[in-house]
Scaffold this motif. Sequence first.
Motif, PDB file in Angstrom:
ATOM      1  N   LEU A 173       6.966   6.430   7.870  1.00  0.00           N
ATOM      2  CA  LEU A 173       5.487   6.042   8.110  1.00  0.00           C
ATOM      3  C   LEU A 173       5.407   4.781   9.028  1.00  0.00           C
ATOM      4  O   LEU A 173       4.172   4.875   9.434  1.00  0.00           O
ATOM      5  CB  LEU A 173       5.013   5.526   6.683  1.00  0.00           C
ATOM      6  N   SER A 174       6.227   3.823   9.149  1.00  0.00           N
ATOM      7  CA  SER A 174       6.037   2.835  10.098  1.00  0.00           C
ATOM      8  C   SER A 174       5.678   3.450  11.702  1.00  0.00           C
ATOM      9  O   SER A 174       5.057   2.659  12.449  1.00  0.00           O
ATOM     10  CB  SER A 174       7.136   1.857  10.096  1.00  0.00           C
TER      11      SER A 174
ATOM     12  N   PHE B  27      12.653   8.416  -6.193  1.00  0.00           N
ATOM     13  CA  PHE B  27      12.687   9.003  -4.966  1.00  0.00           C
ATOM     14  C   PHE B  27      12.017  10.383  -4.987  1.00  0.00           C
ATOM     15  O   PHE B  27      11.509  10.929  -5.802  1.00  0.00           O
ATOM     16  CB  PHE B  27      14.441   9.512  -4.740  1.00  0.00           C
ATOM     17  N   LEU B  28      11.698  10.813  -3.917  1.00  0.00           N
ATOM     18  CA  LEU B  28      10.855  12.131  -3.685  1.00  0.00           C
ATOM     19  C   LEU B  28      11.949  13.395  -3.279  1.00  0.00           C
ATOM     20  O   LEU B  28      12.967  13.154  -2.655  1.00  0.00           O
ATOM     21  CB  LEU B  28      10.010  11.880  -2.416  1.00  0.00           C
ATOM     22  N   THR B  29      11.316  14.290  -3.650  1.00  0.00           N
ATOM     23  CA  THR B  29      12.209  15.637  -2.988  1.00  0.00           C
ATOM     24  C   THR B  29      11.136  16.525  -2.505  1.00  0.00           C
ATOM     25  O   THR B  29      10.027  16.451  -2.383  1.00  0.00           O
ATOM     26  CB  THR B  29      12.762  16.388  -4.448  1.00  0.00           C
ATOM     27  N   LYS B  30      11.835  17.819  -1.998  1.00  0.00           N
ATOM     28  CA  LYS B  30      11.092  18.825  -1.603  1.00  0.00           C
ATOM     29  C   LYS B  30       9.872  19.309  -2.284  1.00  0.00           C
ATOM     30  O   LYS B  30       8.725  19.468  -2.026  1.00  0.00           O
ATOM     31  CB  LYS B  30      11.661  19.729  -1.044  1.00  0.00           C
TER      32      LYS B  30
ATOM     33  N   TYR C  67      14.252   7.890  -0.815  1.00  0.00           N
ATOM     34  CA  TYR C  67      13.717   6.790  -1.313  1.00  0.00           C
ATOM     35  C   TYR C  67      12.632   6.002  -0.656  1.00  0.00           C
ATOM     36  O   TYR C  67      12.392   6.291   0.618  1.00  0.00           O
ATOM     37  CB  TYR C  67      14.831   5.923  -1.511  1.00  0.00           C
ATOM     38  N   PHE C  68      12.238   4.993  -1.069  1.00  0.00           N
ATOM     39  CA  PHE C  68      11.129   4.014  -0.524  1.00  0.00           C
ATOM     40  C   PHE C  68      11.244   3.723   0.668  1.00  0.00           C
ATOM     41  O   PHE C  68      10.560   3.712   1.683  1.00  0.00           O
ATOM     42  CB  PHE C  68      10.852   3.002  -1.680  1.00  0.00           C
ATOM     43  N   ARG C  69      12.631   3.051   0.889  1.00  0.00           N
ATOM     44  CA  ARG C  69      12.999   2.494   2.370  1.00  0.00           C
ATOM     45  C   ARG C  69      12.924   3.549   3.330  1.00  0.00           C
ATOM     46  O   ARG C  69      12.526   3.290   4.677  1.00  0.00           O
ATOM     47  CB  ARG C  69      14.233   1.763   2.089  1.00  0.00           C
ATOM     48  N   ASP C  70      13.354   4.875   3.016  1.00  0.00           N
ATOM     49  CA  ASP C  70      13.086   6.012   3.932  1.00  0.00           C
ATOM     50  C   ASP C  70      11.811   6.283   4.072  1.00  0.00           C
ATOM     51  O   ASP C  70      11.303   6.543   5.290  1.00  0.00           O
ATOM     52  CB  ASP C  70      14.077   7.012   3.317  1.00  0.00           C
TER      53      ASP C  70
ATOM     54  N   THR D  61       0.813  -1.294   0.117  1.00  0.00           N
ATOM     55  CA  THR D  61      -0.053   0.008  -0.073  1.00  0.00           C
ATOM     56  C   THR D  61       0.778   1.306  -0.072  1.00  0.00           C
ATOM     57  O   THR D  61       0.730   2.215  -0.477  1.00  0.00           O
ATOM     58  CB  THR D  61      -0.896  -0.006   1.273  1.00  0.00           C
ATOM     59  N   LEU D  62       1.870   1.339   0.806  1.00  0.00           N
ATOM     60  CA  LEU D  62       2.987   2.373   0.911  1.00  0.00           C
ATOM     61  C   LEU D  62       3.336   2.507  -0.313  1.00  0.00           C
ATOM     62  O   LEU D  62       3.792   3.810  -0.908  1.00  0.00           O
ATOM     63  CB  LEU D  62       3.684   2.307   1.938  1.00  0.00           C
ATOM     64  N   TYR D  63       3.741   1.385  -0.940  1.00  0.00           N
ATOM     65  CA  TYR D  63       4.533   1.689  -2.200  1.00  0.00           C
ATOM     66  C   TYR D  63       3.955   2.091  -3.534  1.00  0.00           C
ATOM     67  O   TYR D  63       4.278   3.204  -4.355  1.00  0.00           O
ATOM     68  CB  TYR D  63       4.931  -0.017  -2.783  1.00  0.00           C
ATOM     69  N   ASN D  64       2.571   1.825  -3.406  1.00  0.00           N
ATOM     70  CA  ASN D  64       1.809   2.483  -4.383  1.00  0.00           C
ATOM     71  C   ASN D  64       1.568   4.058  -4.229  1.00  0.00           C
ATOM     72  O   ASN D  64       1.321   4.873  -5.042  1.00  0.00           O
ATOM     73  CB  ASN D  64       0.257   1.848  -4.562  1.00  0.00           C
ATOM     74  N   ARG D  65       1.348   4.221  -2.856  1.00  0.00           N
ATOM     75  CA  ARG D  65       1.239   5.699  -2.547  1.00  0.00           C
ATOM     76  C   ARG D  65       2.454   6.509  -2.882  1.00  0.00           C
ATOM     77  O   ARG D  65       2.622   7.592  -3.474  1.00  0.00           O
ATOM     78  CB  ARG D  65       1.195   5.840  -1.157  1.00  0.00           C
ATOM     79  N   PHE D  66       3.514   5.948  -2.526  1.00  0.00           N
ATOM     80  CA  PHE D  66       4.986   6.511  -2.805  1.00  0.00           C
ATOM     81  C   PHE D  66       5.201   6.587  -4.279  1.00  0.00           C
ATOM     82  O   PHE D  66       5.378   7.634  -4.857  1.00  0.00           O
ATOM     83  CB  PHE D  66       6.200   5.484  -2.362  1.00  0.00           C
ATOM     84  N   MET D  67       4.834   5.629  -5.115  1.00  0.00           N
ATOM     85  CA  MET D  67       4.829   5.790  -6.841  1.00  0.00           C
ATOM     86  C   MET D  67       4.068   6.733  -7.160  1.00  0.00           C
ATOM     87  O   MET D  67       4.282   7.444  -8.001  1.00  0.00           O
ATOM     88  CB  MET D  67       4.635   4.533  -7.209  1.00  0.00           C
ATOM     89  N   SER D  68       2.913   7.140  -6.513  1.00  0.00           N
ATOM     90  CA  SER D  68       2.001   8.331  -7.010  1.00  0.00           C
ATOM     91  C   SER D  68       2.371   9.462  -6.969  1.00  0.00           C
ATOM     92  O   SER D  68       2.081  10.451  -7.385  1.00  0.00           O
ATOM     93  CB  SER D  68       0.488   8.097  -6.531  1.00  0.00           C
TER      94      SER D  68
END
Length: 227
Positions: free
Chosen positions: A126-127, A63-66, A118-121, A43-50
């Motif tokens: 979120l955990s 990866f995400l940026t500001k 990155y996704f692992r971060d 679920t988190l992966y799909n949210r991250f990719m969006s």
Amino acid sequence: MSQSFGYHDDKEIAMGQNSSQIPEQELERLTIESGLSRKGIFTLYNRFMSLATHRDKTTNEYFLTKGDFQSNSLFSPIPGKANMSTTPHQTCLICGDTADSLHFGALSCRVLERRKVYFRDFVKVLSHFRPINKNKPHPWNSREAKLRFAFTMYDLNKSGTITKDEFQDILQMMIGANVPAEQVNSIADRTMREADRDSDGFITFQEFCNAMEKTDIEQKMSFRFLT
């Protein structure tokens, strides 16, 4: 070239995939470290990719940026709903939940401590918002751990204390677009007066815990969709 974690040739196809999104070894590591179920990780992966719009040229990982958070605000205000004692109600882009706690608003600051998230971060942060399961205790998910995590979100310079300026910066990020600067300053002033018991201009972790004593931190720092 082997497929790197978080990378797909076609992002739209990737969003519709399931267990093939995440290598088994990485999935196992994330579930053990975070305490989340496989379903929660997916679920988190799909949210991250969006949200992610950038890809590392070396590893091919998204990866995400500001800028991703600024263009896709993590929280959107709900028209007509406001809690004058704290902040306007917000809807979290990640979980879809309504949030009236400052802890949710500070989440984006914690996520963006790194220039590239990155996704692992993303999972690690979120955990901490997983609902507490007393039958399956996890070191990141006790009341004290949630309080410590919340405290560090406000302690922007990692000094071990929270100043009015730090608290005001968080408020400005959260509600500055919808609330006058005078009200943001007033909320910060009132919070400091109530929490700073010895009036030294700093909120220590113990003072933070005292201020949160009657707060249901377990509920406020939980995203219902995380399992």
